[in-house]
Design an enzyme around this catalytic site. Structure first.
Site, PDB file in Angstrom:
ATOM      1  N   HIS A 133       0.813  -1.222   0.000  1.00  0.00           N
ATOM      2  CA  HIS A 133       0.000   0.000   0.000  1.00  0.00           C
ATOM      3  C   HIS A 133       0.845   1.270   0.000  1.00  0.00           C
ATOM      4  O   HIS A 133       0.336   2.351  -0.266  1.00  0.00           O
ATOM      5  CB  HIS A 133      -1.002  -0.011   1.169  1.00  0.00           C
ATOM      6  CG  HIS A 133      -0.418   0.277   2.516  1.00  0.00           C
ATOM      7  ND1 HIS A 133      -0.129  -0.711   3.436  1.00  0.00           N
ATOM      8  CD2 HIS A 133      -0.079   1.442   3.119  1.00  0.00           C
ATOM      9  CE1 HIS A 133       0.343  -0.170   4.538  1.00  0.00           C
ATOM     10  NE2 HIS A 133       0.386   1.141   4.370  1.00  0.00           N
ATOM     11  N   ASP A 163       0.380  -7.728   1.627  1.00  0.00           N
ATOM     12  CA  ASP A 163       0.724  -6.312   1.687  1.00  0.00           C
ATOM     13  C   ASP A 163       2.233  -6.094   1.724  1.00  0.00           C
ATOM     14  O   ASP A 163       2.733  -5.186   2.396  1.00  0.00           O
ATOM     15  CB  ASP A 163       0.066  -5.610   2.876  1.00  0.00           C
ATOM     16  CG  ASP A 163       0.018  -4.090   2.694  1.00  0.00           C
ATOM     17  OD1 ASP A 163       0.069  -3.641   1.532  1.00  0.00           O
ATOM     18  OD2 ASP A 163      -0.033  -3.363   3.707  1.00  0.00           O
ATOM     19  N   SER A 253       4.516   2.784   7.890  1.00  0.00           N
ATOM     20  CA  SER A 253       4.195   1.634   7.046  1.00  0.00           C
ATOM     21  C   SER A 253       5.391   1.239   6.195  1.00  0.00           C
ATOM     22  O   SER A 253       5.994   2.072   5.524  1.00  0.00           O
ATOM     23  CB  SER A 253       3.019   1.956   6.129  1.00  0.00           C
ATOM     24  OG  SER A 253       1.828   2.071   6.848  1.00  0.00           O
TER      25      SER A 253
END
Length: 511
Positions: A133, A163, A253
């Site tokens: 992402h 992911d 992230s």
């Protein structure tokens, strides 16, 4: 002399008391480790303390070693994406004459958007692990290293089901993190989260592992949204997160979760928050999955997922009664399709999987993780409880097509995914009624594709030409796009008609 005798007597009394205490506690025959930090633990006790004697100086009392090792290997990723903004223009008398739509004369105005994330160098030649992402939809990626050097990065491959993504910069001699074994991670263990929250580069936070094998269904929701946006169905998501209370915020992230040895044990991926900022819980993809996915992407260009071929259900006291099984822990085989690897090995509906490769499994999330870490053709050893009888099976996993071989990456399929369009064939009767000789109908335009971004193509549009190639079938359309990709073309011109409209429309589409 009397003082010396007194000292000896006290020492003997302390020794007797210590031995008596060991005997009372049942420790007289159990090895006890004394480490540099002064902790002790029984080697066979449950939840034993970690022996830190082989750790670098400074652990576990401070985190400077782990921070010093990990921070230089964590990078700042700046992703630039392009969003189309529709432009309004005055109609022209030439529109009907030439029969072209607005997109042919003037593409929608593009507006750049920037987002920020983190990544972890996993090799000295510039391979970086991050979250899918973080890089999804990016037209440009800039990587800023710990020493403030800036590089342009390219995407090597992505795996939305976990992911995880791999990107690469053209540089040698880079600092990188050793990938640790996430199977050895314990609840209560100290960890560090390293990343770039809120664009604050090289930020280190500390906490403990508060849970393992956590499924929060975030990837399931992301998968459903992605199918809705792109029409591309991928592998089933795998969620078996390491949960930590180390502070993680937007921008973290793709960053590193490391243990006190400075080993990578996870990639920070998500937070549980009512307001979008840290609220006490963060989640990381375990390094066992990260290692498998990144290795596959670098070696094969895509992830090689091994499939067992069962519908698993995590057992508990309630559903164990409903299923009428002899145990309340394990993975219940709700179904084992005949074309699957499990059925072929002799596993059937109603079996309960209690161990995978010698490791006890009680959570479905951990079960999916362990199977997902294997490739097609590899074997997995399963211990099965069948009506109270224990049986062992060795199962050769299969690929998603039912075979055992590695599935090569198809560049053309990635292009179709990027375009976000699905077409279907038209029969002769339908063409005759519309008064056309050839064409395929646009069945679906997905909002995340370049077709939706660059054009006003509507569902129902009939494509009769791609460039100078006549299109009369779905196969013709796919071959025309594939040929454009092989010829390194950056875009194609798609032409066709709408029902009940006499004019011809042409659209320029980015590949």
């Amino acid at each position: 002399m009397k003082n010396n005798l007194k000292t000896v007597a006290i020492a003997l009394a302390c020794s007797v008391a210590t031995l008596a205490g060991y005997k009372l506690l049942g420790l007289e025959e159990k090895p006890v480790i004394f480490n540099e930090a002064g902790y002790s633990s029984s080697s066979d006790s449950v939840g034993k303390l970690v022996n830190f004697s082989n750790l670098p100086e400074g652990a576990p009392g401070d985190f400077t070693y782990a921070a010093g090792v990990s921070a230089p290997a964590v990078v700042h990723i700046k992703a630039t994406s392009v969003r189309a903004v529709r432009q309004q223009r005055m109609p022209s008398i030439f529109d009907d004459f030439f029969g072209f739509d607005d997109e042919f004369f003037g593409q929608p105005k593009s507006r750049e958007q920037q987002s920020s994330g983190s990544g972890v160098l996993i090799s000295n030649d510039g391979y970086i692990a991050t979250n899918n992402h973080v890089v999804e939809g990016a037209e440009k990626l800039e990587v800023v290293t710990y020493d403030k050097q800036s590089y342009e990065a390219e995407v090597v491959g992505v795996d939305p089901s976990t992911d995880i993504a791999v990107i690469k910069i053209k540089e040698k001699g880079m600092p990188f993190l050793t990938i640790g074994n996430s199977d050895n991670v314990k609840v209560g263990e100290w960890v560090l989260a390293v990343g770039n929250p809120f664009n604050l580069e090289s930020t280190v936070t500390a906490g403990i592992v508060s849970a393992i094998g956590r499924d929060i269904s975030i990837l399931d929701r992301s998968y459903a949204e992605r199918v809705q946006r792109t029409g591309v169905e991928g592998d089933t998501p795998i969620e078996s997160f390491i949960q930590t209370d180390a502070a993680v915020n937007p921008g973290n992230s793709g960053g590193a979760l490391v243990n006190l040895r400075g080993e990578l044990i996870g990639i920070n991926t998500a937070i549980a928050s009512p307001n979008g900022a840290y609220a006490g819980y963060a989640f990381a993809v375990p390094s066992g999955i990260v290692k498998k996915v990144t290795t596959d992407i670098i070696k094969f260009g895509n992830v090689q997922r091994g499939y067992l071929g069962v519908n698993p259900v995590e057992l508990n006291t309630k559903n164990a009664k409903e299923f009428d099984v002899k145990t309340t822990q394990g993975i219940y085989v709700y179904n084992a399709p005949e074309e699957g690897a499990a059925y072929n090995a002799g596993i059937k509906k109603g079996d309960v999987i209690t161990e995978v490769d010698g490791q006890k499994v009680v959570a479905e999330s951990k079960f999916r993780e362990m199977i997902g870490r294997k490739r097609p053709g590899e074997k997995v050893s399963l211990k099965i409880n069948r009506d109270g009888t224990i049986k062992n099976f060795d199962v050769a996993l299969r690929n998603k097509e039912g075979g055992s071989s590695i599935i090569k990456k198809e560049e053309s399929s990635a292009v179709f995914s990027k375009m976000g369009i699905r077409v279907k064939d038209m029969d002769d009767k339908e063409k005759s009624e519309l008064g056309i000789s050839n064409g395929v109908r646009v069945e679906k335009v997905f909002p995340a594709g370049t077709v939706a971004r660059d054009t006003n193509i509507k569902e129902g549009f009939i494509i009769n030409r791609v460039g100078d190639k006549k299109i009369d079938s779905k196969d013709d359309f796919e071959k025309a796009i594939q040929n454009a990709v092989k010829n390194n073309e950056t875009g194609v011109l798609i032409c066709g008609v709408y029902e009940n409209l006499s004019r011809n429309y042409c659209y320029g589409i980015t590949l």
